[in-house]
Write a protein that holds these residues in place. Structure first.
Motif, short mmCIF file in Angstrom:
data_model
loop_
_atom_site.label_atom_id
_atom_site.label_comp_id
_atom_site.label_asym_id
_atom_site.label_seq_id
_atom_site.Cartn_x
_atom_site.Cartn_y
_atom_site.Cartn_z
N VAL A 48 -2.05 15.39 -32.96
CA VAL A 48 -0.90 16.14 -33.45
C VAL A 48 -0.39 15.44 -34.70
CG1 VAL A 48 1.44 16.95 -32.92
CG2 VAL A 48 -0.32 16.92 -31.13
N VAL A 49 -0.30 16.16 -35.80
CA VAL A 49 0.09 15.54 -37.06
C VAL A 49 1.46 14.90 -36.97
CG1 VAL A 49 0.65 16.03 -39.48
CG2 VAL A 49 -1.37 17.06 -38.43
N VAL A 97 -0.27 9.82 -21.71
CA VAL A 97 0.19 9.24 -20.45
C VAL A 97 -1.00 8.74 -19.64
CG1 VAL A 97 1.26 9.78 -18.22
CG2 VAL A 97 2.31 10.60 -20.34
N GLU A 98 -2.07 9.49 -19.62
CA GLU A 98 -3.27 9.08 -18.88
C GLU A 98 -3.85 7.78 -19.42
OE1 GLU A 98 -7.71 10.86 -17.72
OE2 GLU A 98 -6.25 12.10 -18.78
N MET A 148 -13.50 17.42 -31.59
CA MET A 148 -12.12 16.98 -31.84
C MET A 148 -11.46 17.88 -32.88
SD MET A 148 -12.59 13.59 -34.22
CE MET A 148 -10.88 13.69 -34.81
N THR A 149 -10.13 17.87 -32.87
CA THR A 149 -9.35 18.59 -33.87
C THR A 149 -7.95 18.01 -33.93
OG1 THR A 149 -8.83 20.81 -34.68
CG2 THR A 149 -8.40 20.37 -32.35
N PHE A 150 -7.21 18.38 -34.95
CA PHE A 150 -5.79 18.07 -35.09
C PHE A 150 -5.03 19.38 -35.28
CE2 PHE A 150 -6.57 13.65 -35.42
CZ PHE A 150 -5.35 12.97 -35.51
N LEU A 151 -3.79 19.41 -34.76
CA LEU A 151 -2.92 20.56 -34.97
C LEU A 151 -1.62 20.10 -35.62
CD1 LEU A 151 -4.49 21.03 -32.00
CD2 LEU A 151 -3.38 23.26 -32.30
N ARG A 152 -0.88 21.07 -36.16
CA ARG A 152 0.35 20.76 -36.89
C ARG A 152 1.36 21.87 -36.66
NH1 ARG A 152 0.47 19.43 -43.43
NH2 ARG A 152 2.64 18.70 -43.54
N VAL A 201 0.57 20.19 -27.88
CA VAL A 201 1.48 19.04 -27.77
C VAL A 201 1.58 18.59 -26.32
CG1 VAL A 201 3.89 18.31 -27.97
CG2 VAL A 201 2.81 19.59 -29.84
N GLU A 202 1.69 19.52 -25.38
CA GLU A 202 1.76 19.16 -23.96
C GLU A 202 0.46 18.49 -23.51
OE1 GLU A 202 2.70 22.68 -21.82
OE2 GLU A 202 4.72 22.89 -22.69
N LEU A 203 -0.67 19.03 -23.94
CA LEU A 203 -1.96 18.45 -23.56
C LEU A 203 -2.13 17.07 -24.17
CD1 LEU A 203 -4.72 18.80 -22.21
CD2 LEU A 203 -5.51 19.99 -24.27
N PHE A 204 -1.73 16.92 -25.42
CA PHE A 204 -1.79 15.63 -26.09
C PHE A 204 -0.95 14.59 -25.35
CE2 PHE A 204 0.51 12.88 -29.14
CZ PHE A 204 -0.55 12.08 -29.57
#
Length: 265
Positions: free
Chosen positions: A171-172, A239-240, A84-88, A231-234
């Motif tokens: 996503v932060v 939605v899933e 896992m990870t987070f992006l900003r 962001v698009e993947l998140f």
């Protein structure tokens, strides 16, 4: 308290809410399961070394842009794992990182003082302020590299590939929703939320000069592409998950939980 049935590898890019996320995982699974890498190169590695050989599942967390030998040791664990990870947003991440290392008493004590102003910092060779840090971290995932060297298009392609294979990305800027998705994906009830290690005040991208913002954007062009993809993947994963997130998100956003800001000093 939830049961941890596999290792969780949390690839923590600096200043992407990682300290908060680790604390939340510790509340969900217990502090005994937590196995953080040392926070800087001068820190004592023995607590990590004493725990990483455990035969039980662990939460392995840390900054993959340093301590490569310890990351290699962690990667040798044979248990099933979730990554896992987070992006900003790249500009906000860079600014938060700059003001943290500039103002943090903790950094000054253990790593050393940092006295450059923002314009000077943009051209310095400090590894922590290197451009395209998210791309470099998420393409390398703890393997050795010189983070002061420029990222390449191949790094970006590898980072995108690695993100697709992650069991969870957050996503932060969508922290509550990310937190709900994390709890849903990993199967725990969201514990109370506390924001840890938050800069009490720093100039965001709307508060610096247009010239400096452009410079930060230019030095992080690959990070922009990676962030937009993330962001698009998140959002696709949200939605899933669909209505299954509703109750968790409601618990986080409409209860009496309070975000308590704690600045590391």
């Amino acid at each position: 308290m939830a049961t941890l049935n596999k290792d969780i590898f949390f690839y923590h890019v600096m200043k992407t809410a990682g300290t908060t996320v680790v604390r939340l995982l510790e509340q969900a699974y217990g502090t005994d399961a937590s196995c953080p890498l040392p926070t800087h190169e001068n820190a004592d590695p023995h607590p990590f070394l004493g725990k990483v050989s455990s035969p039980t599942p662990l939460i392995i967390s840390g900054h993959p842009d340093q301590l490569f030998d310890l990351w290699k040791l962690a990667e040798q664990r044979s248990l099933p794992r979730a990554k896992m990870t987070f992006l900003r947003h790249p500009v906000d991440r860079y600014l938060s990182c700059y003001y943290f290392i500039r103002r943090s008493h903790y950094v000054q004590k253990h790593v050393g003082s940092f006295d450059l102003d923002l314009e000077e910092a943009l051209s310095c060779d400090d590894r922590r302020l290197a451009g395209n840090m998210m791309t470099k971290v998420l393409s390398s995932l703890g393997t050795a590299r010189d983070y002061r060297e420029p990222a390449t298009k191949q790094d970006l392609l590898q980072a995108v590939k690695n993100l697709k294979a992650m069991d969870f990305i957050g996503v932060v800027e969508e922290f509550d929703l990310s937190y709900a998705l994390l709890a849903h994906e990993f199967g725990f009830v969201p514990p109370c939320v506390t924001k840890w290690n938050v800069n009490a005040k720093y100039e965001g991208r709307n508060e610096i000069s247009p010239k400096l913002e452009r410079q930060i954007r230019i030095m992080n062009l690959f990070d922009y592409e990676l962030y937009q993809f993330a962001v698009e993947l998140f959002r696709a994963r949200v939605v899933e998950a669909g209505e299954r997130l509703t109750s968790m998100l409601a618990q986080i956003t409409t209860s009496d939980l309070v975000y308590m800001v704690k600045q590391q000093t």
